[in-house]
Structures are given as structure tokens and as C-alpha cells.
Design a protein around this motif. Structure first.
Motif, PDB file in Angstrom:
ATOM      1  N   GLN A   1       0.813  -1.220   0.000  1.00 57.04           N
ATOM      2  CA  GLN A   1       0.000   0.000   0.000  1.00 57.04           C
ATOM      3  C   GLN A   1       0.852   1.280   0.000  1.00 57.04           C
ATOM      4  N   ALA A   2       1.856   1.320   0.848  1.00 57.33           N
ATOM      5  CA  ALA A   2       2.683   2.537   0.944  1.00 57.33           C
ATOM      6  C   ALA A   2       3.410   2.823  -0.372  1.00 57.33           C
ATOM      7  N   LEU A   3       3.950   1.766  -0.993  1.00 57.92           N
ATOM      8  CA  LEU A   3       4.639   1.931  -2.280  1.00 57.92           C
ATOM      9  C   LEU A   3       3.664   2.363  -3.368  1.00 57.92           C
ATOM     10  N   ILE A   4       2.483   1.725  -3.395  1.00 57.97           N
ATOM     11  CA  ILE A   4       1.464   2.070  -4.399  1.00 57.97           C
ATOM     12  C   ILE A   4       1.077   3.537  -4.266  1.00 57.97           C
ATOM     13  N   ASP A   5       0.844   3.984  -3.033  1.00 58.78           N
ATOM     14  CA  ASP A   5       0.460   5.383  -2.823  1.00 58.78           C
ATOM     15  C   ASP A   5       1.566   6.348  -3.241  1.00 58.78           C
ATOM     16  N   LYS A   6       2.802   5.968  -2.946  1.00 60.71           N
ATOM     17  CA  LYS A   6       3.951   6.817  -3.299  1.00 60.71           C
ATOM     18  C   LYS A   6       4.038   7.007  -4.813  1.00 60.71           C
ATOM     19  N   HIS A   7       3.903   5.928  -5.549  1.00 62.27           N
ATOM     20  CA  HIS A   7       4.137   5.994  -6.996  1.00 62.27           C
ATOM     21  C   HIS A   7       2.898   6.396  -7.803  1.00 62.27           C
ATOM     22  N   PHE A   8       1.719   5.985  -7.355  1.00 62.20           N
ATOM     23  CA  PHE A   8       0.511   6.188  -8.169  1.00 62.20           C
ATOM     24  C   PHE A   8      -0.277   7.444  -7.806  1.00 62.20           C
ATOM     25  N   SER A   9       0.271   8.245  -6.892  1.00 57.39           N
ATOM     26  CA  SER A   9      -0.404   9.503  -6.546  1.00 57.39           C
ATOM     27  C   SER A   9      -0.139  10.588  -7.589  1.00 57.39           C
ATOM     28  N   HIS A  10       0.796  10.332  -8.484  1.00 57.58           N
ATOM     29  CA  HIS A  10       1.134  11.340  -9.509  1.00 57.58           C
ATOM     30  C   HIS A  10       0.005  11.477 -10.532  1.00 57.58           C
ATOM     31  N   GLU A  11      -0.025  12.657 -11.158  1.00 53.36           N
ATOM     32  CA  GLU A  11      -1.163  12.991 -12.024  1.00 53.36           C
ATOM     33  C   GLU A  11      -0.925  12.718 -13.504  1.00 53.36           C
ATOM     34  N   THR A  12       0.263  12.233 -13.861  1.00 52.42           N
ATOM     35  CA  THR A  12       0.503  11.828 -15.251  1.00 52.42           C
ATOM     36  C   THR A  12       1.143  10.440 -15.249  1.00 52.42           C
ATOM     37  N   VAL A  13       0.944   9.715 -16.340  1.00 52.88           N
ATOM     38  CA  VAL A  13       1.524   8.370 -16.451  1.00 52.88           C
ATOM     39  C   VAL A  13       3.049   8.473 -16.475  1.00 52.88           C
ATOM     40  N   GLU A  14       3.580   9.507 -17.148  1.00 50.23           N
ATOM     41  CA  GLU A  14       5.035   9.688 -17.198  1.00 50.23           C
ATOM     42  C   GLU A  14       5.619   9.834 -15.794  1.00 50.23           C
ATOM     43  N   GLN A  15       4.941  10.605 -14.933  1.00 50.83           N
ATOM     44  CA  GLN A  15       5.433  10.795 -13.556  1.00 50.83           C
ATOM     45  C   GLN A  15       5.363   9.496 -12.753  1.00 50.83           C
ATOM     46  N   ILE A  16       4.317   8.716 -13.000  1.00 52.70           N
ATOM     47  CA  ILE A  16       4.195   7.413 -12.321  1.00 52.70           C
ATOM     48  C   ILE A  16       5.357   6.508 -12.723  1.00 52.70           C
ATOM     49  N   ILE A  17       5.642   6.457 -14.027  1.00 53.04           N
ATOM     50  CA  ILE A  17       6.749   5.626 -14.540  1.00 53.04           C
ATOM     51  C   ILE A  17       8.091   6.106 -13.972  1.00 53.04           C
ATOM     52  N   GLU A  18       8.279   7.421 -13.962  1.00 55.78           N
ATOM     53  CA  GLU A  18       9.525   8.007 -13.436  1.00 55.78           C
ATOM     54  C   GLU A  18       9.701   7.652 -11.956  1.00 55.78           C
ATOM     55  N   SER A  19       8.625   7.744 -11.226  1.00 60.63           N
ATOM     56  CA  SER A  19       8.658   7.417  -9.796  1.00 60.63           C
ATOM     57  C   SER A  19       8.996   5.945  -9.572  1.00 60.63           C
ATOM     58  N   LEU A  20       8.363   5.073 -10.341  1.00 62.69           N
ATOM     59  CA  LEU A  20       8.647   3.632 -10.238  1.00 62.69           C
ATOM     60  C   LEU A  20      10.095   3.325 -10.623  1.00 62.69           C
ATOM     61  N   ALA A  21      10.583   4.022 -11.652  1.00 64.68           N
ATOM     62  CA  ALA A  21      11.951   3.784 -12.132  1.00 64.68           C
ATOM     63  C   ALA A  21      12.996   4.146 -11.075  1.00 64.68           C
ATOM     64  N   SER A  22      12.673   5.119 -10.234  1.00 60.65           N
ATOM     65  CA  SER A  22      13.629   5.563  -9.206  1.00 60.65           C
ATOM     66  C   SER A  22      13.644   4.643  -7.980  1.00 60.65           C
ATOM     67  N   ASP A  23      12.707   3.691  -7.960  1.00 58.53           N
ATOM     68  CA  ASP A  23      12.595   2.752  -6.832  1.00 58.53           C
ATOM     69  C   ASP A  23      13.119   1.389  -7.292  1.00 58.53           C
ATOM     70  N   HIS A  24      14.149   0.890  -6.623  1.00 57.16           N
ATOM     71  CA  HIS A  24      14.802  -0.341  -7.082  1.00 57.16           C
ATOM     72  C   HIS A  24      14.202  -1.609  -6.477  1.00 57.16           C
ATOM     73  N   SER A  25      13.078  -1.467  -5.770  1.00 57.32           N
ATOM     74  CA  SER A  25      12.428  -2.663  -5.217  1.00 57.32           C
ATOM     75  C   SER A  25      11.877  -3.526  -6.358  1.00 57.32           C
ATOM     76  N   GLU A  26      11.770  -4.809  -6.099  1.00 55.16           N
ATOM     77  CA  GLU A  26      11.267  -5.741  -7.119  1.00 55.16           C
ATOM     78  C   GLU A  26       9.840  -5.371  -7.523  1.00 55.16           C
ATOM     79  N   PHE A  27       9.042  -4.987  -6.540  1.00 52.21           N
ATOM     80  CA  PHE A  27       7.645  -4.613  -6.817  1.00 52.21           C
ATOM     81  C   PHE A  27       7.582  -3.433  -7.800  1.00 52.21           C
ATOM     82  N   ALA A  28       8.368  -2.391  -7.532  1.00 50.92           N
ATOM     83  CA  ALA A  28       8.333  -1.195  -8.383  1.00 50.92           C
ATOM     84  C   ALA A  28       8.828  -1.495  -9.794  1.00 50.92           C
ATOM     85  N   GLN A  29       9.911  -2.256  -9.900  1.00 51.88           N
ATOM     86  CA  GLN A  29      10.471  -2.552 -11.209  1.00 51.88           C
ATOM     87  C   GLN A  29       9.526  -3.424 -12.052  1.00 51.88           C
ATOM     88  N   LYS A  30       8.926  -4.415 -11.402  1.00 54.31           N
ATOM     89  CA  LYS A  30       7.979  -5.298 -12.099  1.00 54.31           C
ATOM     90  C   LYS A  30       6.739  -4.508 -12.534  1.00 54.31           C
TER      91      LYS A  30
END
Length: 348
Positions: free
Chosen positions: A235-264
Motif C-alpha cells: 500500500q505505501a509503495l502504491i500510494d507513493k508511486h501512483f499519486s502522480h497525475e501523469t503516467v510519465e510521472q508514475i513511470i519516473e517514480s517507479l523507475a527511481s525505486d529499485h524494489s522488485e515490486f516497483a520494477q515489475k
């Protein structure tokens, strides 16, 4: 000829709707939705019907969604296009009618529950999931968007889990479905027949408080399901990455997180149609404070525009027709998609 929906009225006030296309995992057609809608209208006025059971035939699941092959025919055929839009109108009207139905509807969500199956059951008053439930809004996999009022019900899920489910098309099991508020109770599938037998043995036509009595009966057969699914754990990771208002920002946020969940998650999203991703995020943002009915009305406009879009047919071709899973979408990169194109999907 096999009837694709079976209706039955039992003694003591119980009625059943059974989706009956087991080989197609009960995928919905116009010829199924129209009788369901009509029968529900009839039963709402019928004093001999107090409780309705909604379930699917066969071992695979409740309902895999709409019949995509039929919608695919709309590509170069005006008549098929008009029939596809009739299907969507009937589907959304039926979903709304169930959500506003005055009598209890028990939806038995055993096995696969996806897309149109989610829409049909979402508004039911008592939604049961089992150890076999596989729930998803998988439209992103075919260059479409999560319709059937998803902008309403995905926004009901905790935090930004609704955006995660929409953009990834993730398949979730019972604990996550309950967590996302898309079901009410957990029941082991072995308990459904005994529950149904006791339900039918009681006289519901003479019951003064049907909802309360039904809740009491369900408690006898349901159990706690505490297994933490992917949503709650992340939940905490999802909220961190998916709170952004554009898909590009969501992708950028996920890319900066090296956890397996974020990368997958990032890899999963980037496999989807850039147009579908952008339209869907806009749809969820716009639907944040809208009613279920208002979201369905918006879905009708978006669906019409997707049926005029090359990406939808390419997505269906790659997954359902040729099954090569190698879609060649019109826009390869998110940055290539014009904002004006995304806005046009919301205009009738």
C-alpha cells in the motif's frame, strides 16, 4: 439450443440468475444482458421474489467479461459498430440497475471475475469471494480501458490502489478483492451449496427484515480471510508511486525505486498501449467524485471513441484473435501521444 442465461424462482422467495456460457467463462453478450435487465425489472415488482442469487455456470468462473470477439467485428462494419454500442448501453444500464436494486442480490464470485463480470456484480448487495476467485479489470491488455463504472469503484479502493489495478490489469485474489472493497465476505467454495440449501429452506416472503436476516445467515457460512494480498502489503509503495497525475510521472517514480515490486510494476505498465494508459488515468482522475451512474455515462462516450481507435483492434488482435501477444500500437512512447487526442476520448 442452449440458453445463455437461466432464470428460476424457487419457493419461499428465492430467485436465481445463472450465466450459462461455461465454455466462454460466461462472457456477456447483448442477448444475455437484455433478458437479465428485463427479468430484474419484473422481479423488483414481484412480491413472491425477496432475494436473488447471481452466479455463473461451470468450474472456471463467474464471468470473464464482455464478448470481445463480437466487439472486434465493429472494426470495418457500421452495423457491428452500432450493435457494439447497443451492447455497451445495455451493459451499463444493467450494471446501474443492479446497483440501485431494492432487494438483496447475492453475487457468487467464484473463479474468474473480470471486466464486465466485475461491472455486473459490483452493485450487488452481498458479494461473496472464495479461495478460487481471480478478479481483474484486464482491459488495458487489449488497448481498451477499464469501463463498467471502474472510475467510480476503483476510486473506492484504499489510497491509490485503484489506479494500480487499472494501469497494470493485475489479477487479485480474495483478500485483495475484499481489501479493495469490491466484495463483502469470504466463503470457502465448499460452503456455498450448504449455504444455498439453507437459504432456500427459509421463508423469505414473510421476513420483515430480509437484509438483516440474510446477513445473519451469511455469517454462519463465511469466515475471516486475513491473508495479506499484494495491495495491502504494498500500500505505501502504491500510494507513493501512483499519486502522480501523469503516467510519465508514475513511470519516473517507479523507475527511481529499485524494489522488485516497483520494477515489475513499471515493466507491466510499459507493455500497455500508451493511449489506453493516458485515457485511463484521466478517466480515474475525472471520476473521483462522480456517482456510479455518471461514471458509466462517461464510459459510454470513451467506449465509443475506443471503437473508432486503431489501438483497440490491434490489442484485441494480438491477445484474442492471433494470440501472438505482440501488439504494434500507433504510439510507441507515452511522450508521443498528443494531449488533444486524450481529451478527444471524453467528447461524444
Amino acid at each position: 439450443m442452449m440458453t445463455n442465461v437461466l432464470f428460476s424462482v424457487h419457493n419461499q422467495g428465492i430467485a436465481t440468475i445463472k450465466l450459462n456460457r461455461p465454455k466462454a467463462i460466461n462472457s456477456l453478450t447483448y442477448d444475455m444482458l437484455s433478458p437479465i435487465h428485463n427479468k430484474l425489472k419484473e422481479w423488483e415488482q414481484d412480491p413472491s421474489v425477496s432475494v436473488i442469487i447471481l452466479k455463473g455456470e461451470g468450474p472456471k468462473g463467474f464471468c470473464a467479461g464482455g464478448d470481445i470477439k463480437t466487439l472486434y467485428q465493429a472494426k470495418e462494419n457500421p452495423d457491428a459498430f452500432n450493435k457494439a454500442m447497443e451492447f455497451f448501453k445495455k451493459e451499463y444500464d444493467t450494471d446501474a440497475f443492479i446497483a440501485n436494486f431494492s432487494k438483496p442480490i447475492i453475487a457468487y464470485l467464484d473463479g474468474i471475475v473480470m471486466g464486465g463480470g466485475v461491472g455486473l456484480s459490483y452493485g450487488a448487495s452481498h458479494r461473496i469471494v472464495t479461495e478460487k476467485t481471480k478478479w481483474a479489470m484486464p482491459e488495458m491488455n487489449i488497448g481498451f480501458f477499464p469501463d463498467v463504472g471502474a472510475a467510480y469503484f476503483l476510486n473506492q479502493a484504499p489510497g491509490f490502489t485503484g489506479r494500480y489495478l487499472a494501469l497494470t490489469s493485475s489479477i487479485i485474489t480474495a483478500s485483495d478483492v475484499l481489501y479493495a472493497k469490491a466484495a463483502d465476505v469470504y466463503m470457502n467454495s465448499s460452503q456455498f451449496e450448504p449455504f444455498q440449501a439453507e437459504l432456500k429452506s427459509m421463508n423469505w416472503t414473510e421476513e420483515s427484515n430480509v437484509h438483516q436476516k440474510l446477513d445473519e445467515l451469511l455469517k454462519k457460512y463465511t469466515s475471516e480471510h486475513d491473508d495479506n494480498g499484494i495491495l495491502q502489503v504494498n500500500q505505501a509503495l502504491i500510494d507513493k508511486h501512483f499519486s502522480h497525475e501523469t503516467v510519465e510521472q508514475i513511470i519516473e517514480s517507479l523507475a527511481s525505486d529499485h524494489s522488485e515490486f516497483a520494477q515489475k510494476t513499471k515493466e507491466t505498465i510499459l507493455e500497455k498501449s500508451p493511449v489506453s494508459l493516458k485515457v485511463t488515468l484521466a478517466q480515474l482522475i475525472k471520476g473521483k467524485n462522480k456517482s456510479f451512474r455518471a461514471c458509466l455515462d462517461t464510459d459510454f462516450i470513451i467506449a465509443r471513441n475506443f471503437l473508432k481507435s486503431d489501438d483497440f483492434y490491434e490489442g484485441v488482435r494480438s491477445v484474442v484473435i492471433d494470440k501472438d501477444k505482440q501488439p504494434v500500437y500507433k504510439y510507441q512512447q507515452l511522450a508521443d501521444v498528443p494531449d488533444s487526442l486524450i481529451k478527444s476520448f471524453f467528447i461524444l
